[in-house]
Scaffold this active site. Structure first.
Site, PDB file in Angstrom:
ATOM      1  N   ARG A 141      14.764  29.540 -35.624  1.00 37.16           N
ATOM      2  CA  ARG A 141      13.391  30.039 -35.789  1.00 37.16           C
ATOM      3  C   ARG A 141      12.943  30.344 -36.878  1.00 37.16           C
ATOM      4  NH1 ARG A 141      12.124  29.671 -30.124  1.00 37.16           N
ATOM      5  NH2 ARG A 141      13.792  30.264 -28.575  1.00 37.16           N
ATOM      6  N   PHE A 177      13.722  15.502 -33.359  1.00 39.48           N
ATOM      7  CA  PHE A 177      13.666  16.990 -32.993  1.00 39.48           C
ATOM      8  C   PHE A 177      13.352  18.173 -34.011  1.00 39.48           C
ATOM      9  CE2 PHE A 177      15.447  21.180 -31.394  1.00 39.48           C
ATOM     10  CZ  PHE A 177      14.871  21.129 -29.850  1.00 39.48           C
ATOM     11  N   ASP A 210       5.036  17.823 -26.469  1.00 38.61           N
ATOM     12  CA  ASP A 210       5.946  16.606 -26.365  1.00 38.61           C
ATOM     13  C   ASP A 210       5.758  15.672 -25.491  1.00 38.61           C
ATOM     14  OD1 ASP A 210       8.386  15.386 -27.133  1.00 38.61           O
ATOM     15  OD2 ASP A 210       9.619  16.540 -26.354  1.00 38.61           O
ATOM     16  N   GLU A 264       0.295  26.723 -28.446  1.00 43.00           N
ATOM     17  CA  GLU A 264       1.643  26.028 -28.255  1.00 43.00           C
ATOM     18  C   GLU A 264       2.205  25.610 -29.571  1.00 43.00           C
ATOM     19  OE1 GLU A 264       4.194  25.365 -26.567  1.00 43.00           O
ATOM     20  OE2 GLU A 264       3.776  24.646 -24.725  1.00 43.00           O
ATOM     21  N   ASP A 265       3.493  25.540 -29.648  1.00 41.50           N
ATOM     22  CA  ASP A 265       3.985  25.263 -31.203  1.00 41.50           C
ATOM     23  C   ASP A 265       3.945  23.745 -31.249  1.00 41.50           C
ATOM     24  OD1 ASP A 265       5.935  25.013 -28.733  1.00 41.50           O
ATOM     25  OD2 ASP A 265       7.728  25.646 -29.941  1.00 41.50           O
TER      26      ASP A 265
HETATM   27  P1  IMP Z   1       6.868  19.244 -23.401  1.00 41.33           P
HETATM   28  O1  IMP Z   1       6.718  19.820 -21.975  1.00 41.33           O
HETATM   29  O2  IMP Z   1       7.578  18.284 -23.074  1.00 41.33           O
HETATM   30  O3  IMP Z   1       5.473  18.921 -24.077  1.00 41.33           O
HETATM   31  O4  IMP Z   1       7.506  20.333 -23.948  1.00 41.33           O
HETATM   32  C1  IMP Z   1       6.634  21.457 -24.731  1.00 41.33           C
HETATM   33  C2  IMP Z   1       7.805  22.427 -25.330  1.00 41.33           C
HETATM   34  O5  IMP Z   1       9.144  21.842 -25.526  1.00 41.33           O
HETATM   35  C3  IMP Z   1       7.262  22.945 -26.404  1.00 41.33           C
HETATM   36  O6  IMP Z   1       6.381  23.981 -26.386  1.00 41.33           O
HETATM   37  C4  IMP Z   1       8.497  23.252 -27.136  1.00 41.33           C
HETATM   38  O7  IMP Z   1       8.898  24.677 -26.950  1.00 41.33           O
HETATM   39  C5  IMP Z   1       9.670  22.553 -26.733  1.00 41.33           C
HETATM   40  N1  IMP Z   1       9.825  21.339 -27.656  1.00 41.33           N
HETATM   41  C6  IMP Z   1       9.222  20.108 -27.548  1.00 41.33           C
HETATM   42  N2  IMP Z   1       9.674  19.491 -28.820  1.00 41.33           N
HETATM   43  C7  IMP Z   1      10.710  20.048 -29.211  1.00 41.33           C
HETATM   44  C8  IMP Z   1      11.026  20.069 -30.733  1.00 41.33           C
HETATM   45  O8  IMP Z   1      11.073  18.858 -31.390  1.00 41.33           O
HETATM   46  N3  IMP Z   1      11.900  21.101 -31.161  1.00 41.33           N
HETATM   47  C9  IMP Z   1      11.884  22.387 -30.453  1.00 41.33           C
HETATM   48  N4  IMP Z   1      11.194  22.550 -29.148  1.00 41.33           N
HETATM   49  C10 IMP Z   1      10.424  21.270 -28.814  1.00 41.33           C
HETATM   50 MG    MG Z   2       6.748  25.793 -26.681  1.00 43.78          MG
END
Ligand code: IMP
Ligand code: MG
Length: 185
Positions: free
Chosen positions: A176, A163, A114, A110-111
């Site tokens: 990206r 963000f 969050d 995962e990148d």
């Molecule tokens: P989560 O389900 O809230 O943990 O979100 C996970 C996904 O949301 C990550 O894999 C990202 O693709 C996207 N995401 C969360 N935070 C950011 C951010 O700060 N910038 C860009 N994408 C984000």
């Molecule tokens: Mg992601």
């Protein structure tokens, strides 16, 4: 006009300021370090790296380049952000993890984590498909916004509640291509 088209229009009519946070040199060093740990932990195994699209694409490619073990690569493509800066919490898969993961050691790549909701959904999918083991490798950990408790086996950097864009991370598919990671001011 669809919601994402509307978002695009609003976001890209004004120029956003990106504040650099993590340089490409620091990213490279960290990715190499994570690949080293994975290579040691999975010696004589052949894990599947499950790249979570689209954000983890560049991270996954670099990680694979540093690995010293053979791996298989697969993809999962969840969608929850729809061009927004806050997670909607509704996670669907445009392309889900495949049944061929049954009985395999899987490393989710995962990148950024969050809220943790995407990872939670993905892990239960993998469990229901019968993965032998599941670990998580994420480059960025935005802990402050965590809703679902998750274990991150291989973690790059802790990051503030901003963000972030660059190195694969996007805002409505933009930024990206930045070689570094920064946040939107
Ligand atoms: P989560 O389900 O809230 O943990 O979100 C996970 C996904 O949301 C990550 O894999 C990202 O693709 C996207 N995401 C969360 N935070 C950011 C951010 O700060 N910038 C860009 N994408 C984000
Ligand atoms: Mg992601």
């Amino acid at each position: 006009m669809s919601t994402s088209q509307q978002v695009n229009k609003v976001k890209f009519t004004k120029k956003l300021k990106i504040v650099p946070l993590i340089s490409r040199q620091r990213i490279r060093k960290k990715v190499k370090e994570l690949a080293g740990r994975i290579s040691r932990d999975y010696k004589k195994k052949r894990p599947i790296l499950l790249c979570v699209l689209k954000g983890a694409l560049i991270f996954t490619a670099d990680l694979v380049g540093f690995l010293k073990i053979p791996v298989d690569i697969d993809f999962a493509w969840p969608s929850s952000y729809a061009g927004d800066q806050k997670s909607s919490g509704r996670i669907k898969f445009k392309y889900g993890p495949q049944p061929a993961l049954k009985g395999r050691d899987v490393i989710i790549v995962e990148d950024i984590i969050d809220t943790g909701l995407t990872l939670g959904v993905l892990k239960s999918k993998l469990n229901s498909l019968g993965a032998k083991s599941i670990r998580v490798c994420c480059l960025l950990d935005k802990k402050a916004r965590r809703i679902k408790k998750v274990i991150l086996d291989y973690k790059g950097f802790g990051v503030p509640d901003k963000f972030l864009v660059g190195y694969g991370l996007d805002l409505a598919d933009k930024y990206r291509n930045l070689p570094y990671i920064g946040y939107i001011k």
